[in-house]
Design an enzyme around this catalytic site. Sequence first.
Site, PDB file in Angstrom:
ATOM      1  CE  LYS A  52      91.958 -30.676   6.794  1.00  0.00           C
ATOM      2  NZ  LYS A  52      92.036 -30.838   8.250  1.00  0.00           N
ATOM      3  CD  GLN A  96      90.339 -29.124  11.340  1.00  0.00           C
ATOM      4  OE1 GLN A  96      90.207 -29.802  10.331  1.00  0.00           O
ATOM      5  NE2 GLN A  96      91.485 -28.549  11.654  1.00  0.00           N
ATOM      6  CG  ASP A 119      93.936 -35.968  10.431  1.00  0.00           C
ATOM      7  OD1 ASP A 119      94.508 -35.535   9.406  1.00  0.00           O
ATOM      8  OD2 ASP A 119      93.048 -35.355  11.039  1.00  0.00           O
TER       9      ASP A 119
END
Length: 293
Positions: A52, A96, A119
Amino acid sequence: MVLLDGKAISSQIRAELAEETAQRRAQGLKVPHLAAILVGNDGPSETYVSSKVKTCQEIGFESTLLRFDHSISEAALLAEIQKVNENPSIDGLIVQVPLPAHISVDKVMETISPAKDVDGFHPINVGKTVKNLPTFLPATPYGILMLLKRYEIETQGKHCVIIGRSQIVGTPMSILMARNEYPGNSTVTLTHSKTRDLDGICRQADILIAAIGRPGMVGPEMVKQGAVVIDVGINRIEDSSKKSGFRLVGDVDFDRVAPLCSYITPVPGGVGLMTIAGLMRNTLKAARKDFYP
Ligand code: NAD
Protein backbone atom coordinates in the site's frame (compact mmCIF):
# COMPACT_ATOMS: atom_id res chain seq x y z
CA MET A 1 -12.92 -18.28 -20.52
CA VAL A 2 -11.75 -14.71 -19.91
CA LEU A 3 -9.25 -13.97 -17.17
CA LEU A 4 -10.31 -10.95 -15.08
CA ASP A 5 -6.95 -9.24 -15.09
CA GLY A 6 -6.65 -7.36 -11.80
CA LYS A 7 -3.08 -6.47 -12.68
CA ALA A 8 -4.03 -4.66 -15.89
CA ILE A 9 -7.15 -2.96 -14.49
CA SER A 10 -5.48 -1.86 -11.26
CA SER A 11 -2.61 -0.40 -13.23
CA GLN A 12 -5.13 1.61 -15.36
CA ILE A 13 -6.68 2.91 -12.14
CA ARG A 14 -3.29 3.79 -10.68
CA ALA A 15 -2.49 5.75 -13.85
CA GLU A 16 -5.79 7.67 -13.54
CA LEU A 17 -5.08 8.41 -9.89
CA ALA A 18 -1.52 9.53 -10.67
CA GLU A 19 -2.85 11.92 -13.30
CA GLU A 20 -5.45 13.47 -11.00
CA THR A 21 -2.86 13.77 -8.23
CA ALA A 22 -0.43 15.55 -10.56
CA GLN A 23 -3.22 17.95 -11.58
CA ARG A 24 -4.05 18.63 -7.95
CA ARG A 25 -0.40 19.34 -7.21
CA ALA A 26 -0.17 21.70 -10.22
CA GLN A 27 -3.29 23.55 -9.04
CA GLY A 28 -1.86 23.93 -5.52
CA LEU A 29 -4.48 21.57 -4.06
CA LYS A 30 -3.73 19.09 -1.31
CA VAL A 31 -2.01 15.87 -2.37
CA PRO A 32 -3.76 12.82 -0.83
CA HIS A 33 -2.00 11.51 2.28
CA LEU A 34 -2.61 7.98 3.60
CA ALA A 35 -1.47 6.84 7.04
CA ALA A 36 -1.22 3.13 7.86
CA ILE A 37 -0.91 1.69 11.35
CA LEU A 38 0.82 -1.66 11.69
CA VAL A 39 0.93 -3.42 15.06
CA GLY A 40 3.41 -6.28 15.56
CA ASN A 41 5.27 -8.28 12.90
CA ASP A 42 2.65 -10.46 11.18
CA GLY A 43 4.23 -11.59 7.85
CA PRO A 44 1.25 -11.15 5.50
CA SER A 45 0.33 -7.81 7.17
CA GLU A 46 3.85 -6.51 6.58
CA THR A 47 3.49 -7.44 2.89
CA TYR A 48 0.06 -5.80 2.52
CA VAL A 49 1.09 -2.58 4.24
CA SER A 50 4.32 -2.25 2.30
CA SER A 51 2.51 -2.71 -1.01
CA LYS A 52 0.00 0.00 0.00
CA VAL A 53 2.85 2.39 0.88
CA LYS A 54 4.65 1.53 -2.36
CA THR A 55 1.49 2.23 -4.38
CA CYS A 56 1.13 5.63 -2.69
CA GLN A 57 4.67 6.52 -3.75
CA GLU A 58 4.04 5.33 -7.29
CA ILE A 59 0.95 7.49 -7.79
CA GLY A 60 2.29 10.54 -5.99
CA PHE A 61 0.32 10.29 -2.73
CA GLU A 62 2.02 11.04 0.54
CA SER A 63 2.13 8.15 2.99
CA THR A 64 3.05 7.62 6.62
CA LEU A 65 3.64 4.22 8.17
CA LEU A 66 3.16 4.14 11.93
CA ARG A 67 4.56 0.96 13.49
CA PHE A 68 3.86 -0.16 17.02
CA ASP A 69 5.09 -3.07 19.05
CA HIS A 70 2.79 -6.07 19.56
CA SER A 71 2.65 -5.15 23.27
CA ILE A 72 1.09 -1.69 22.74
CA SER A 73 -1.97 -1.31 25.00
CA GLU A 74 -5.40 -0.77 23.52
CA ALA A 75 -5.65 2.66 25.19
CA ALA A 76 -2.29 3.75 23.75
CA LEU A 77 -3.27 2.59 20.25
CA LEU A 78 -6.60 4.43 20.44
CA ALA A 79 -4.69 7.57 21.50
CA GLU A 80 -2.42 7.21 18.45
CA ILE A 81 -5.48 6.92 16.19
CA GLN A 82 -6.90 10.06 17.78
CA LYS A 83 -3.67 11.92 16.96
CA VAL A 84 -4.04 10.95 13.30
CA ASN A 85 -7.71 12.02 13.37
CA GLU A 86 -6.60 15.45 14.54
CA ASN A 87 -3.71 15.79 12.09
CA PRO A 88 -4.98 17.92 9.18
CA SER A 89 -2.19 16.79 6.85
CA ILE A 90 -3.48 13.18 6.87
CA ASP A 91 -6.58 12.41 4.76
CA GLY A 92 -7.01 8.66 5.23
CA LEU A 93 -6.12 6.14 7.93
CA ILE A 94 -6.05 2.37 7.84
CA VAL A 95 -5.24 0.05 10.72
CA GLN A 96 -4.00 -3.27 9.37
CA VAL A 97 -5.80 -6.32 10.78
CA PRO A 98 -5.39 -8.80 12.40
CA LEU A 99 -4.58 -7.01 15.66
CA PRO A 100 -3.20 -8.67 18.82
CA ALA A 101 -5.93 -10.41 20.86
CA HIS A 102 -5.84 -7.80 23.67
CA ILE A 103 -6.97 -5.04 21.26
CA SER A 104 -10.63 -4.77 20.22
CA VAL A 105 -10.93 -4.40 16.45
CA ASP A 106 -14.39 -2.86 16.93
CA LYS A 107 -13.04 -0.17 19.28
CA VAL A 108 -10.22 0.59 16.86
CA MET A 109 -12.59 0.93 13.90
CA GLU A 110 -14.97 3.12 15.91
CA THR A 111 -12.12 5.42 16.94
CA ILE A 112 -11.03 6.19 13.38
CA SER A 113 -12.73 9.39 12.23
CA PRO A 114 -15.46 8.45 9.68
CA ALA A 115 -14.05 11.21 7.45
CA LYS A 116 -10.65 9.42 7.33
CA ASP A 117 -12.02 5.86 7.29
CA VAL A 118 -10.75 4.90 3.83
CA ASP A 119 -11.22 1.18 4.60
CA GLY A 120 -14.94 1.89 5.07
CA PHE A 121 -15.18 -0.12 8.31
CA HIS A 122 -16.56 2.57 10.68
CA PRO A 123 -20.19 1.81 11.68
CA ILE A 124 -21.29 5.20 10.28
CA ASN A 125 -19.82 4.37 6.88
CA VAL A 126 -21.18 0.81 7.01
CA GLY A 127 -24.62 2.30 7.77
CA LYS A 128 -24.32 4.75 4.89
CA THR A 129 -23.37 1.87 2.56
CA VAL A 130 -26.44 -0.10 3.66
CA LYS A 131 -28.63 2.98 3.05
CA ASN A 132 -26.93 3.54 -0.33
CA LEU A 133 -25.69 6.99 0.70
CA PRO A 134 -22.40 8.16 -0.82
CA THR A 135 -19.46 7.05 1.34
CA PHE A 136 -16.22 5.07 1.45
CA LEU A 137 -16.93 1.51 0.31
CA PRO A 138 -14.80 -1.22 1.87
CA ALA A 139 -11.77 -1.60 -0.35
CA THR A 140 -12.11 -5.26 -1.41
CA PRO A 141 -15.81 -5.14 -2.40
CA TYR A 142 -15.13 -1.76 -4.06
CA GLY A 143 -12.27 -3.32 -6.05
CA ILE A 144 -14.51 -6.21 -7.14
CA LEU A 145 -17.22 -3.77 -8.31
CA MET A 146 -14.64 -1.87 -10.37
CA LEU A 147 -13.48 -5.13 -11.95
CA LEU A 148 -17.05 -6.17 -12.87
CA LYS A 149 -17.68 -2.70 -14.28
CA ARG A 150 -14.55 -2.43 -16.38
CA TYR A 151 -15.25 -5.84 -17.95
CA GLU A 152 -18.90 -4.76 -18.43
CA ILE A 153 -20.14 -7.95 -16.79
CA GLU A 154 -23.93 -8.07 -16.58
CA THR A 155 -25.12 -8.32 -12.96
CA GLN A 156 -28.80 -7.35 -13.19
CA GLY A 157 -31.16 -10.23 -12.44
CA LYS A 158 -28.23 -12.62 -11.97
CA HIS A 159 -27.97 -14.96 -9.02
CA CYS A 160 -24.88 -13.92 -7.06
CA VAL A 161 -23.74 -16.42 -4.43
CA ILE A 162 -21.16 -15.21 -1.92
CA ILE A 163 -19.26 -17.68 0.28
CA GLY A 164 -18.13 -16.12 3.57
CA ARG A 165 -19.89 -13.47 5.67
CA SER A 166 -16.92 -11.48 7.03
CA GLN A 167 -17.43 -7.84 7.91
CA ILE A 168 -14.71 -6.80 5.48
CA VAL A 169 -15.66 -8.82 2.40
CA GLY A 170 -18.68 -11.15 2.31
CA THR A 171 -21.28 -9.10 4.19
CA PRO A 172 -20.66 -5.72 2.46
CA MET A 173 -20.34 -7.51 -0.91
CA SER A 174 -23.82 -8.99 -0.41
CA ILE A 175 -25.26 -5.52 0.22
CA LEU A 176 -23.52 -3.95 -2.78
CA MET A 177 -24.52 -6.68 -5.24
CA ALA A 178 -28.18 -6.27 -4.21
CA ARG A 179 -28.27 -2.47 -4.66
CA ASN A 180 -30.51 -0.92 -7.26
CA GLU A 181 -27.68 0.17 -9.57
CA TYR A 182 -24.88 -1.20 -11.74
CA PRO A 183 -22.97 -3.27 -10.70
CA GLY A 184 -25.80 -4.66 -8.59
CA ASN A 185 -29.43 -5.60 -9.02
CA SER A 186 -28.40 -9.20 -8.45
CA THR A 187 -30.38 -11.71 -6.41
CA VAL A 188 -27.94 -12.43 -3.62
CA THR A 189 -27.39 -15.51 -1.47
CA LEU A 190 -24.88 -15.06 1.36
CA THR A 191 -23.53 -18.42 2.49
CA HIS A 192 -21.21 -19.35 5.38
CA SER A 193 -19.89 -22.22 7.47
CA LYS A 194 -23.37 -23.21 8.71
CA THR A 195 -24.98 -23.25 5.24
CA ARG A 196 -26.59 -26.56 4.22
CA ASP A 197 -25.97 -27.90 0.73
CA LEU A 198 -23.33 -25.31 -0.08
CA ASP A 199 -22.35 -27.15 -3.28
CA GLY A 200 -25.94 -27.15 -4.55
CA ILE A 201 -26.43 -23.44 -3.83
CA CYS A 202 -23.12 -22.51 -5.45
CA ARG A 203 -24.05 -24.51 -8.55
CA GLN A 204 -26.99 -22.12 -9.01
CA ALA A 205 -24.70 -19.08 -9.11
CA ASP A 206 -24.30 -16.95 -12.20
CA ILE A 207 -21.72 -14.98 -10.22
CA LEU A 208 -19.82 -16.82 -7.47
CA ILE A 209 -17.69 -14.84 -5.03
CA ALA A 210 -15.47 -16.87 -2.68
CA ALA A 211 -14.12 -15.15 0.47
CA ILE A 212 -13.42 -18.05 2.78
CA GLY A 213 -9.71 -18.39 3.53
CA ARG A 214 -9.52 -22.10 2.59
CA PRO A 215 -7.09 -22.95 -0.19
CA GLY A 216 -8.78 -24.46 -3.24
CA MET A 217 -12.08 -25.17 -1.44
CA VAL A 218 -14.26 -24.26 -4.43
CA GLY A 219 -14.03 -27.14 -6.88
CA PRO A 220 -15.79 -27.83 -10.21
CA GLU A 221 -18.66 -29.59 -8.40
CA MET A 222 -19.65 -26.13 -7.04
CA VAL A 223 -19.57 -24.19 -10.31
CA LYS A 224 -22.16 -23.93 -13.09
CA GLN A 225 -20.97 -23.91 -16.70
CA GLY A 226 -20.54 -20.28 -17.78
CA ALA A 227 -20.40 -18.78 -14.28
CA VAL A 228 -18.37 -15.69 -13.36
CA VAL A 229 -16.04 -16.66 -10.51
CA ILE A 230 -14.38 -14.08 -8.25
CA ASP A 231 -11.74 -15.52 -5.94
CA VAL A 232 -11.01 -13.27 -2.95
CA GLY A 233 -8.95 -15.82 -1.01
CA ILE A 234 -5.27 -15.21 -0.41
CA ASN A 235 -3.78 -18.27 1.25
CA ARG A 236 -0.13 -19.15 1.81
CA ILE A 237 0.74 -22.76 1.15
CA GLU A 238 4.12 -24.37 1.61
CA ASP A 239 6.22 -24.60 -1.53
CA SER A 240 9.83 -25.61 -1.14
CA SER A 241 10.58 -24.60 -4.74
CA LYS A 242 10.05 -20.93 -3.77
CA LYS A 243 12.70 -18.82 -2.09
CA SER A 244 10.11 -17.67 0.49
CA GLY A 245 9.08 -21.28 1.15
CA PHE A 246 5.44 -20.59 0.23
CA ARG A 247 3.19 -19.55 -2.63
CA LEU A 248 -0.17 -17.81 -2.73
CA VAL A 249 -3.34 -19.61 -3.78
CA GLY A 250 -6.99 -18.61 -3.76
CA ASP A 251 -10.10 -20.25 -2.34
CA VAL A 252 -10.90 -21.61 -5.81
CA ASP A 253 -9.23 -24.66 -7.33
CA PHE A 254 -8.29 -22.55 -10.36
CA ASP A 255 -7.00 -25.26 -12.70
CA ARG A 256 -10.13 -27.41 -12.40
CA VAL A 257 -12.67 -24.56 -12.19
CA ALA A 258 -11.39 -22.16 -14.88
CA PRO A 259 -12.46 -24.31 -17.88
CA LEU A 260 -16.09 -24.04 -16.68
CA CYS A 261 -16.15 -20.25 -16.28
CA SER A 262 -17.07 -17.35 -18.55
CA TYR A 263 -14.80 -15.11 -16.42
CA ILE A 264 -12.50 -15.88 -13.49
CA THR A 265 -9.99 -13.95 -11.37
CA PRO A 266 -6.51 -15.41 -10.86
CA VAL A 267 -4.66 -15.46 -7.52
CA PRO A 268 -2.35 -13.61 -7.38
CA GLY A 269 -3.14 -10.91 -9.95
CA GLY A 270 -6.88 -10.61 -9.32
CA VAL A 271 -8.82 -9.17 -6.39
CA GLY A 272 -5.77 -8.40 -4.21
CA LEU A 273 -4.50 -5.68 -6.56
CA MET A 274 -8.03 -4.32 -7.02
CA THR A 275 -8.32 -3.96 -3.23
CA ILE A 276 -5.31 -1.65 -3.21
CA ALA A 277 -6.82 0.30 -6.12
CA GLY A 278 -10.06 0.67 -4.11
CA LEU A 279 -8.16 1.92 -1.10
CA MET A 280 -6.25 4.48 -3.18
CA ARG A 281 -9.43 5.77 -4.78
CA ASN A 282 -10.98 6.15 -1.35
CA THR A 283 -7.92 8.12 -0.21
CA LEU A 284 -8.28 10.51 -3.13
CA LYS A 285 -11.98 10.93 -2.27
CA ALA A 286 -11.00 11.67 1.33
CA ALA A 287 -8.55 14.38 0.18
CA ARG A 288 -11.23 15.83 -2.12
CA LYS A 289 -13.65 15.74 0.83
CA ASP A 290 -16.28 14.05 -1.36
CA PHE A 291 -18.24 12.63 1.56
CA TYR A 292 -17.31 14.73 4.62
CA PRO A 293 -16.87 18.36 3.50
P1 NAD B 1 -12.92 -14.51 7.57
O1 NAD B 1 -11.94 -15.51 8.06
O2 NAD B 1 -13.23 -13.33 8.40
O3 NAD B 1 -14.28 -15.23 7.23
C1 NAD B 1 -14.33 -16.45 6.52
C2 NAD B 1 -15.77 -16.73 6.20
O4 NAD B 1 -15.79 -17.98 5.51
C3 NAD B 1 -16.67 -16.87 7.42
O5 NAD B 1 -17.81 -16.07 7.24
C4 NAD B 1 -17.06 -18.35 7.45
O6 NAD B 1 -18.41 -18.54 7.83
C5 NAD B 1 -16.85 -18.77 6.01
N1 NAD B 1 -16.44 -20.17 5.96
C6 NAD B 1 -15.39 -20.76 6.56
N2 NAD B 1 -15.37 -22.08 6.28
C7 NAD B 1 -16.43 -22.32 5.48
C8 NAD B 1 -16.94 -23.47 4.86
N3 NAD B 1 -16.35 -24.67 5.00
N4 NAD B 1 -18.05 -23.36 4.13
C9 NAD B 1 -18.65 -22.15 3.96
N5 NAD B 1 -18.20 -21.01 4.51
C10 NAD B 1 -17.10 -21.10 5.26
O7 NAD B 1 -12.47 -14.15 6.09
P2 NAD B 1 -12.12 -12.82 5.28
O8 NAD B 1 -11.40 -11.84 6.13
O9 NAD B 1 -13.30 -12.42 4.49
O10 NAD B 1 -11.03 -13.46 4.28
C11 NAD B 1 -11.35 -14.54 3.44
C12 NAD B 1 -10.20 -14.79 2.50
O11 NAD B 1 -10.02 -13.65 1.69
C13 NAD B 1 -8.84 -15.00 3.17
O12 NAD B 1 -8.08 -15.90 2.39
C14 NAD B 1 -8.21 -13.63 3.15
O13 NAD B 1 -6.80 -13.68 3.17
C15 NAD B 1 -8.71 -13.13 1.84
N6 NAD B 1 -8.81 -11.69 1.70
C16 NAD B 1 -8.34 -11.17 0.54
C17 NAD B 1 -8.45 -9.82 0.31
C18 NAD B 1 -7.97 -9.31 -0.99
O14 NAD B 1 -7.63 -8.15 -1.11
N7 NAD B 1 -7.93 -10.15 -2.05
C19 NAD B 1 -9.01 -8.97 1.25
C20 NAD B 1 -9.51 -9.52 2.41
C21 NAD B 1 -9.42 -10.90 2.62
